[in-house]
Design a protein around this motif. Structure first.
Motif, PDB file in Angstrom:
ATOM      1  N   ALA A  75      73.155  31.573  64.015  1.00  0.00           N
ATOM      2  CA  ALA A  75      73.121  30.488  64.995  1.00  0.00           C
ATOM      3  C   ALA A  75      74.501  29.843  65.092  1.00  0.00           C
ATOM      4  O   ALA A  75      74.998  29.303  64.109  1.00  0.00           O
ATOM      5  CB  ALA A  75      72.090  29.446  64.570  1.00  0.00           C
ATOM      6  N   GLU A 124      81.372  28.916  55.782  1.00  0.00           N
ATOM      7  CA  GLU A 124      80.310  28.202  56.484  1.00  0.00           C
ATOM      8  C   GLU A 124      79.055  28.285  55.624  1.00  0.00           C
ATOM      9  O   GLU A 124      78.409  29.337  55.563  1.00  0.00           O
ATOM     10  CB  GLU A 124      80.042  28.809  57.872  1.00  0.00           C
ATOM     11  CG  GLU A 124      81.234  28.725  58.824  1.00  0.00           C
ATOM     12  CD  GLU A 124      80.875  29.099  60.268  1.00  0.00           C
ATOM     13  OE1 GLU A 124      79.742  29.579  60.508  1.00  0.00           O
ATOM     14  OE2 GLU A 124      81.731  28.893  61.153  1.00  0.00           O
ATOM     15  N   GLU A 126      75.224  27.750  54.809  1.00  0.00           N
ATOM     16  CA  GLU A 126      74.079  27.699  55.716  1.00  0.00           C
ATOM     17  C   GLU A 126      72.760  27.959  54.980  1.00  0.00           C
ATOM     18  O   GLU A 126      72.733  28.637  53.944  1.00  0.00           O
ATOM     19  CB  GLU A 126      74.233  28.754  56.833  1.00  0.00           C
ATOM     20  CG  GLU A 126      75.591  28.652  57.522  1.00  0.00           C
ATOM     21  CD  GLU A 126      75.713  29.417  58.828  1.00  0.00           C
ATOM     22  OE1 GLU A 126      74.704  30.014  59.278  1.00  0.00           O
ATOM     23  OE2 GLU A 126      76.821  29.403  59.401  1.00  0.00           O
ATOM     24  N   LYS A 168      82.876  37.735  62.191  1.00  0.00           N
ATOM     25  CA  LYS A 168      81.964  37.364  61.119  1.00  0.00           C
ATOM     26  C   LYS A 168      81.304  38.561  60.443  1.00  0.00           C
ATOM     27  O   LYS A 168      80.392  38.386  59.648  1.00  0.00           O
ATOM     28  CB  LYS A 168      80.884  36.428  61.698  1.00  0.00           C
ATOM     29  CG  LYS A 168      81.433  35.090  62.199  1.00  0.00           C
ATOM     30  CD  LYS A 168      80.421  34.381  63.076  1.00  0.00           C
ATOM     31  CE  LYS A 168      80.849  32.973  63.448  1.00  0.00           C
ATOM     32  NZ  LYS A 168      80.544  31.980  62.394  1.00  0.00           N
ATOM     33  N   GLY A 237      73.073  28.221  60.785  1.00  0.00           N
ATOM     34  CA  GLY A 237      74.192  27.436  61.311  1.00  0.00           C
ATOM     35  C   GLY A 237      74.780  26.519  60.266  1.00  0.00           C
ATOM     36  O   GLY A 237      74.149  26.236  59.239  1.00  0.00           O
TER      37      GLY A 237
HETATM   38 MN    MN Z   1      77.782  30.104  61.034  1.00  0.00          MN
END
Ligand code: MN
Length: 291
Positions: A75, A124, A126, A168, A237
């Motif tokens: 996300a 990141e 998550e 990614k 996310g």
């Molecule tokens: Mn992410």
């Protein structure tokens, strides 16, 4: 090294080997994925856990709970504070979801390999959702019935111009673990505290209650596009606080009730961005209209 599959009973500081009781076929590389794909996995797991031996838990020996998920759905821009820090005009409602290569998975105590010496690669932290049974067009009201469990995920990201699926999907860019917490242990995936540390610096701290698309809506949305399969992972996310990783960094994601995922960063094989394959190919040509 002998690789085995088992249940971590973290409150008892025990591990319960399950491979024999579950009749995991010989040579299976991804026993938990194999189990999740069995339609009666919940019943099998329950009876196997009760019959299992108990051994002291050795944290350092953990590997990725799922080695090669069928899909990794992720996300983008799903927390407001991250939208602001990235100066994004759009959020998940406009972007939808994207896919990461399933070959990017590593496990606890694994090593993230930085691809470029002169492009930012960010952490990141998550919440990860593991799908338990095939889902197509499910409503948000029914969505959590399709979840097998939850885990910590890192969606490692190069900040460059390529599509998200490229930036990614480098090998090692999706650490997950330290284990999968089954959904019966998580009363509300929308009320979990998530923190991400790099060394001594706490870079990210949020409640999953701040998600723009919460877990049920993510499943409703993603399953309106594609069939979700057992073992698929949804990276939900990241909040604000993404910053650059460097060689030697230690990264930790901690989510309440789900444990702590720790990995390290290696930059020794990083190359200049301008030397990547294809970079020089059109360097002297006039820019063409973007397709
Ligand atoms: Mn992410």
């Amino acid at each position: 090294m002998d690789k085995r599959f088992g249940l971590v009973a973290i409150d008892e500081n025990e591990v319960r080997p399950l491979g024999a009781a579950l009749n995991v076929p010989d040579g299976i590389e991804d026993p938990l994925l194999w189990l999740i794909t069995q339609h009666d996995h919940a019943d099998r797991l329950t009876s196997a856990v009760h019959a299992a031996a108990r051994e002291p838990f050795d944290y350092a020996a953990l590997t990725s709970p799922i080695v090669r998920p069928p899909k990794i759905i992720a996300a983008p821009v799903n927390y407001l504070d991250h939208k602001i820090e990235m100066s994004e005009q759009k959020s998940i409602a406009e972007y939808g979801v994207f896919l990461k290569a399933s070959t990017s998975v590593i496990g606890p105590n694994g090593t993230i390999t930085l691809p470029y010496s002169d492009k930012r690669t960010d952490q990141e932290g998550e919440l990860g959702v593991v799908i338990g049974r095939a889902a197509r067009g499910v409503s948000r009201e029914d969505a959590l019935d399709y979840v097998f469990g939850y885990c910590c995920v890192l969606d490692i990201t190069v900040r460059s111009t390529e599509d998200r699926s490229t930036r990614k999907s480098f090998d090692t860019f999706t650490p997950l673990g330290p284990w999968i917490t089954t959904r019966d242990e998580v009363s509300d995936p929308g009320a979990l505290d998530l923190q991400c540390w790099v060394g001594d610096e706490r870079r990210q701290a949020v409640s999953t209650g701040e998600l723009l698309f919460d877990v049920p809506l993510l499943i409703e949305y993603a399953s309106s596009v594609m069939t979700l399969e057992p073992g698929d992972v949804i990276a939900t996310g990241t909040p604000a606080g993404v910053r650059e990783l460097h060689h030697g960094d230690a990264v930790k994601v901690a989510i309440s009730g789900l444990g702590e995922l720790r990995v390290v960063v290696d930059g020794t094989s990083a190359i200049p961005y301008s030397t990547r394959p294809g970079a020089a190919r059109f360097a002297g040509a006039r820019p063409e209209t973007n397709m």
